[in-house]
Scaffold this active site. Structure first.
Site, PDB file in Angstrom:
ATOM      1  N   HIS A 184      -9.580  -0.408 -10.958  1.00 46.28           N
ATOM      2  CA  HIS A 184      -9.378   0.643  -9.958  1.00 46.28           C
ATOM      3  C   HIS A 184      -7.971   1.211 -10.029  1.00 46.28           C
ATOM      4  O   HIS A 184      -7.773   2.420 -10.099  1.00 46.28           O
ATOM      5  CB  HIS A 184      -9.661   0.082  -8.563  1.00 46.28           C
ATOM      6  CG  HIS A 184      -9.094   0.915  -7.453  1.00 46.28           C
ATOM      7  ND1 HIS A 184      -9.660   2.108  -7.045  1.00 46.28           N
ATOM      8  CD2 HIS A 184      -7.990   0.756  -6.680  1.00 46.28           C
ATOM      9  CE1 HIS A 184      -8.939   2.636  -6.080  1.00 46.28           C
ATOM     10  NE2 HIS A 184      -7.920   1.837  -5.830  1.00 46.28           N
ATOM     11  N   PHE A 185      -6.954   0.314 -10.012  1.00 45.60           N
ATOM     12  CA  PHE A 185      -5.616   0.904  -9.937  1.00 45.60           C
ATOM     13  C   PHE A 185      -5.139   1.466 -11.267  1.00 45.60           C
ATOM     14  O   PHE A 185      -4.287   2.365 -11.284  1.00 45.60           O
ATOM     15  CB  PHE A 185      -4.575  -0.021  -9.276  1.00 45.60           C
ATOM     16  CG  PHE A 185      -4.240  -1.306  -9.953  1.00 45.60           C
ATOM     17  CD1 PHE A 185      -4.623  -2.494  -9.378  1.00 45.60           C
ATOM     18  CD2 PHE A 185      -3.493  -1.335 -11.122  1.00 45.60           C
ATOM     19  CE1 PHE A 185      -4.287  -3.703  -9.971  1.00 45.60           C
ATOM     20  CE2 PHE A 185      -3.151  -2.536 -11.717  1.00 45.60           C
ATOM     21  CZ  PHE A 185      -3.550  -3.720 -11.149  1.00 45.60           C
ATOM     22  N   HIS A 186      -5.723   1.004 -12.394  1.00 47.92           N
ATOM     23  CA  HIS A 186      -5.386   1.679 -13.646  1.00 47.92           C
ATOM     24  C   HIS A 186      -5.989   3.072 -13.687  1.00 47.92           C
ATOM     25  O   HIS A 186      -5.381   4.014 -14.195  1.00 47.92           O
ATOM     26  CB  HIS A 186      -5.837   0.841 -14.854  1.00 47.92           C
ATOM     27  CG  HIS A 186      -4.884  -0.253 -15.188  1.00 47.92           C
ATOM     28  ND1 HIS A 186      -4.920  -1.481 -14.587  1.00 47.92           N
ATOM     29  CD2 HIS A 186      -3.843  -0.290 -16.059  1.00 47.92           C
ATOM     30  CE1 HIS A 186      -3.939  -2.242 -15.077  1.00 47.92           C
ATOM     31  NE2 HIS A 186      -3.276  -1.535 -15.967  1.00 47.92           N
TER      32      HIS A 186
ATOM     33  N   HIS B 292       0.812  -1.200   0.000  1.00 46.43           N
ATOM     34  CA  HIS B 292       0.000   0.000   0.000  1.00 46.43           C
ATOM     35  C   HIS B 292       0.850   1.257   0.000  1.00 46.43           C
ATOM     36  O   HIS B 292       0.563   2.202  -0.738  1.00 46.43           O
ATOM     37  CB  HIS B 292      -1.002   0.050   1.152  1.00 46.43           C
ATOM     38  CG  HIS B 292      -2.005   1.106   0.894  1.00 46.43           C
ATOM     39  ND1 HIS B 292      -3.035   0.942   0.005  1.00 46.43           N
ATOM     40  CD2 HIS B 292      -2.061   2.383   1.303  1.00 46.43           C
ATOM     41  CE1 HIS B 292      -3.713   2.069  -0.085  1.00 46.43           C
ATOM     42  NE2 HIS B 292      -3.141   2.963   0.687  1.00 46.43           N
TER      43      HIS B 292
ATOM     44  N   ARG C  13      -9.712 -11.608 -12.421  1.00 43.49           N
ATOM     45  CA  ARG C  13      -8.514 -10.950 -12.952  1.00 43.49           C
ATOM     46  C   ARG C  13      -7.419 -11.975 -13.162  1.00 43.49           C
ATOM     47  O   ARG C  13      -7.513 -13.108 -12.699  1.00 43.49           O
ATOM     48  CB  ARG C  13      -8.042  -9.860 -11.987  1.00 43.49           C
ATOM     49  CG  ARG C  13      -7.589 -10.383 -10.647  1.00 43.49           C
ATOM     50  CD  ARG C  13      -7.236  -9.284  -9.677  1.00 43.49           C
ATOM     51  NE  ARG C  13      -5.985  -8.614  -9.987  1.00 43.49           N
ATOM     52  CZ  ARG C  13      -5.215  -8.026  -9.075  1.00 43.49           C
ATOM     53  NH1 ARG C  13      -5.574  -8.037  -7.812  1.00 43.49           N
ATOM     54  NH2 ARG C  13      -4.118  -7.422  -9.413  1.00 43.49           N
TER      55      ARG C  13
END
Lengths: 544, 284
Positions: free
Chosen positions: A366-368, A215, A429
């Site tokens: 989300h993280f892209h 994180h 994923r």
């Protein structure tokens, strides 16, 4: 930029040079997963590509960019050459060697373990060694940032450290703390096993150590973008920073609260008790605060600029902002993506809602969106600001730069919005091939095709980025404007020592990390839950 | 406030704020996490505080030493890939195994390269595979007349030795090491049914790719290499799995897969594997 101009420029070039091939890989991966035909449709190629794309984007691009920005900020904000330039070059070489080692090993097919390593999967020692060198080399940068800030404070007693330098040093300290997780995992568990010095691996311990990095590394990626928000954007928009103190508090809170929260990436892991998962989720709420502060500060600073430019009425100042400045445009686009991505993050950190989207495409999307979108677009804009100061040549075309930013924004939205939807539909994923004739999978098909189109747009934007940077590298030398950082509305003459240094906050962090991670890590030394490793490519035909 | 008495003195407001906020957050989250969350959960409505804290840490009250189930479980095989089993296999002596293997050549061919369709080639096969199958023959988990008697005459160490011998023999099955050079045509779009099953499986029938365990490009301890194996042998074993005659596969994996395959597919896969992965395909 005195002695650090070439140093910073080379770091940026490495970052962007590996960025473009990684975008190509990403576009190919999206095509491979889709119902459309793709070249080299082999699942082994897919996992090699995911590992390479992840390793490059998560470790290489970000580390080199942060290091380059750090050196540039240190020289320009402190107004003097950086001390320890030789050490900086040595660090650069070490990082570059590590990068080449890791990339070559992945391409040879012997390290398809994805960038989170997934123990007890085991890759070649050269991969782990390469990543270790990259991270270890960057520790030289961490030390240099702290050293340069300390020297400046000694030479300027009682003066506030310029916010840009304070913020970049906070970034460096955060990276030092954050990297400890992955370094201990590499040195203590993965490298010994991959060199056959041990026979087993403790995946629980390895994953928990990695969660320390997992994180906090995203805040290491994000803080350079926030440095741009606070110190570059208000100046470029023609205004002032709303509050210097709020800026310092933001970076301090990011440093303190992004570390003891890694277990929220481990909600589905059975080897950790619910009690500590809850403690760390509770602490995760606090790390949302600095972002809220930043959005407020930034909007206030932009309003100051807009009204100074003649904007009137409740929202008239928005239109008055210089949207043809790449960095101002980037901020507007970034805030949209930050809002959407941040909302998704709130869902991910809530245990029950997370269970709905765990291991689905929602997570990758989300993280892209939040990193590939909100943060990386600021990397581009920062590069456009820095290039003239580093090369002495003007940015070739602001219009072209704005086009590139718009294309990137459009591409990210078109890739990630359908991808969030397929995640909610249950698409897993890290899967290479889908059977689109299956009635459960078929409804995801049109959304995946939309993402493929988005990927193609991103590829065009990435090519355009490199073209602009290359064109800005050649051309007539012109004396560039010196780097000017944003002034605060009330520039501080003095600042409390706790907001001018990190001793207090490091002390607090030691306690926080001990309480949050002490038992979760310590328990593994009692549990002794080791298992044989699964080498992705076996050394020989022996059983082991 | 330039000289504000340093960061750790109590008269400075920032340390008070910093330590205060952090201490407060920790106390609240620990009380909620260990005192409240762990206490009021589904299966045990109200635990006492100590049990709740233990549960929050992951130490549940039903953690007890494992006991042997009575009667003993009926498992497909006695072999589990524990560190001690793997050590036993690794301790095999190929020279001693050569001596024991003199009894094997009559059926399995000179140096383990089978000349008959009925008996599999053993040369180059993973020692873990040979060791497990010998144990299954010995215990009767895999019934095949002659092999039962042969295996009963061998001790565990003999099995490890002869497995090491055959594993080291050349001109047999290529080693399965999990590596393959990526090539197009290995997804569900592939038209050759054997190649499609081998590399992409059939998700609709729940069939994983054969290559995931048997190679090229994947491996599982205990899953034999199929490249260059006798095709009739592969086909016969698939039929035995499908009928449930052979039942020594862990978790019934091969039985579940083989039941879904049509006879044509079994034939095509046997031919595909026997012709693929020759010596030139092994990457060293």
């Amino acid at each position: 930029m005195q002695n650090s101009g070439r140093l910073a420029l080379l770091h940026f070039w490495v970052a962007f040079a590996v960025f473009l091939p990684a975008v190509v890989l990403g576009a190919w991966q999206m095509l491979m997963r889709s119902p459309l035909p793709a070249p080299l449709d082999d699942p082994d190629a897919y996992y090699t590509s995911v590992t390479l794309h992840g390793t490059v984007m998560a470790y290489v691009v970000t580390t080199f960019f942060a290091m380059g920005l750090g050196y540039a900020v240190a020289a320009t904000s402190l107004g003097r050459p950086i001390r320890g330039a030789t050490a900086a070059w040595i660090g650069f070489i070490i990082c570059l060697v590590g990068t080449v080692m890791a990339v070559a090993t992945i391409l040879s097919g012997r390290a398809s373990v994805l960038y989170t390593f997934y123990p007890p999967l085991l890759a070649s020692a050269y991969y782990y060694g390469g990543v270790f060198l990259l991270v270890a080399g960057s520790m030289i940068w961490v030390v240099l940032m702290i050293y340069n800030m300390g020297l400046w404070k000694r030479d300027n007693p009682g003066h506030p450290v310029p916010l840009a330098m304070f913020a970049m040093t906070a970034t460096a300290i955060l990276w030092g703390w954050s990297a400890s997780g992955v370094v201990i995992e590499l040195l203590g568990i993965l490298l010994p096993r991959s060199l056959a010095l041990t026979t087993e691996i403790d995946p629980g311990l390895a994953r928990t150590l990695f969660s320390i990095t997992l994180h906090s590394i995203v805040y290491f990626w994000l803080m350079p973008a926030y440095v741009a928000f606070y110190t570059l954007v208000p100046q470029a928009a023609g205004g002032r920073l709303y509050s210097d103190t709020m800026g310092r508090l933001t970076f301090i809170m990011l440093l303190v609260f992004s570390l003891p929260v890694g277990l929220h990436h481990m909600f589905a892991d059975p080897e950790l008790g619910d009690g500590f998962k809850f403690v760390q989720s509770f602490l995760t709420f606090f790390v949302a605060l600095p972002t809220l502060l930043t959005v407020f500060s930034l909007t206030a600073s932009l309003e100051i600029a807009g009204r100074a430019r003649g904007g009137k009425g409740l929202l008239g100042w928005v239109a008055a902002l210089p949207w043809n400045e790449p960095i101002v445009l980037a901020v507007g686009l970034s805030l949209v993506m930050l809002g959407l991505g941040g909302f998704g993050g709130l869902i991910n950190m809530s245990y029950a809602m997370n269970s709905m989207i765990h291991n689905t495409s929602w997570v990758t999307s989300h993280f892209h969106l939040i990193f590939g979108g909100a943060v990386v677009i600021m990397y581009f804009a920062t590069a456009y600001e820095m290039w003239p100061r580093m090369t002495g040549r003007p940015l070739r075309s602001k219009t072209l730069a704005c086009w590139q930013l718009w294309l990137w924004f459009a591409g990210i939205m078109i890739v990630t919005i359908p991808w969030h939807i397929t995640g909610l539909m249950g698409q897993p994923r890290r899967v290479a091939i889908f059977d689109y004739s299956d009635p459960f999978v078929a409804p995801t098909a049109p959304w995946v095709i939309a993402s493929v189109i988005g990927g193609a747009i991103l590829l065009v934007s990435a090519i355009l980025l490199i073209v602009i940077l290359l064109l800005s590298q050649v051309g007539e030398r012109k004396l560039a404007e010196p780097m000017r950082y944003a002034l605060a509305v009330n520039p501080p003459r003095t600042v409390p020592s706790s907001l001018n240094g990190f001793a207090l906050w490091n002390g607090i962090l030691v306690v926080l990390m001990l309480v949050a991670y002490g038992y979760p890590i310590g328990q593994f030394f009692v549990l002794k839950s080791t298992v044989p490793a699964y080498e992705v490519v076996r050394a020989s035909n022996e059983a082991r | 406030m330039a000289h504000d008495r340093g960061p750790f003195k109590l008269s400075n407001p920032w340390p008070v704020i910093g330590w205060g906020v952090v201490a407060g957050a920790l106390v609240v989250s620990v009380v909620l996490g260990f005192g409240v969350l762990s206490r009021f959960q589904q299966n045990a409505p109200t635990l006492d505080l100590w049990a709740a804290i233990c549960r929050g840490l992951g130490i549940t009250s039903d953690t007890a030493p494992a006991t042997q189930p009575q009667p003993a479980l009926n498992t497909p095989t006695r072999i589990a890939w524990t560190p001690s089993t793997l050590e036993q296999i690794a301790s095999g002596d190929a020279e001693r195994g050569a001596f024991i293997a003199m009894n094997c050549v009559a059926c399995h061919g000179q140096r383990g390269v089978s000349g008959s369709d009925v008996y599999p080639t053993l040369a180059g096969m993973s020692p873990a595979v040979i060791y497990k199958q010998l144990d299954d023959f010995r215990t009767g988990k895999r019934p095949w007349g002659v092999m039962g008697g042969v295996a009963k005459a061998l001790s565990d160490q003999d099995s490890a030795d002869v497995a090491a011998y055959f594993a080291s023999q050349p001109n047999g099955l290529p080693p399965v090491d999990g590596y393959r050079v990526p090539e197009p045509g290995r997804s569900l779009r592939e038209t050759n049914p054997a190649k499609r099953l081998a590399f992409a499986g059939d998700p609709a029938r729940g069939i994983p790719p054969c290559a995931a365990c048997h190679g090229q490009g994947g491996y599982k301890i205990g899953a034999p290499a199929l490249q260059q194996q006798r095709p009739d042998y592969i086909e016969a074993e698939l039929q035995f799995f499908a009928q449930g005659v052979r039942a020594n596969d862990i978790f019934g994996q091969m039985r579940n897969i083989a039941k879904q395959l049509t006879p044509d597919e079994m034939h095509a896969l046997a031919l595909f594997y026997s012709e693929s992965g020759g010596p030139q395909a092994s990457i060293r």
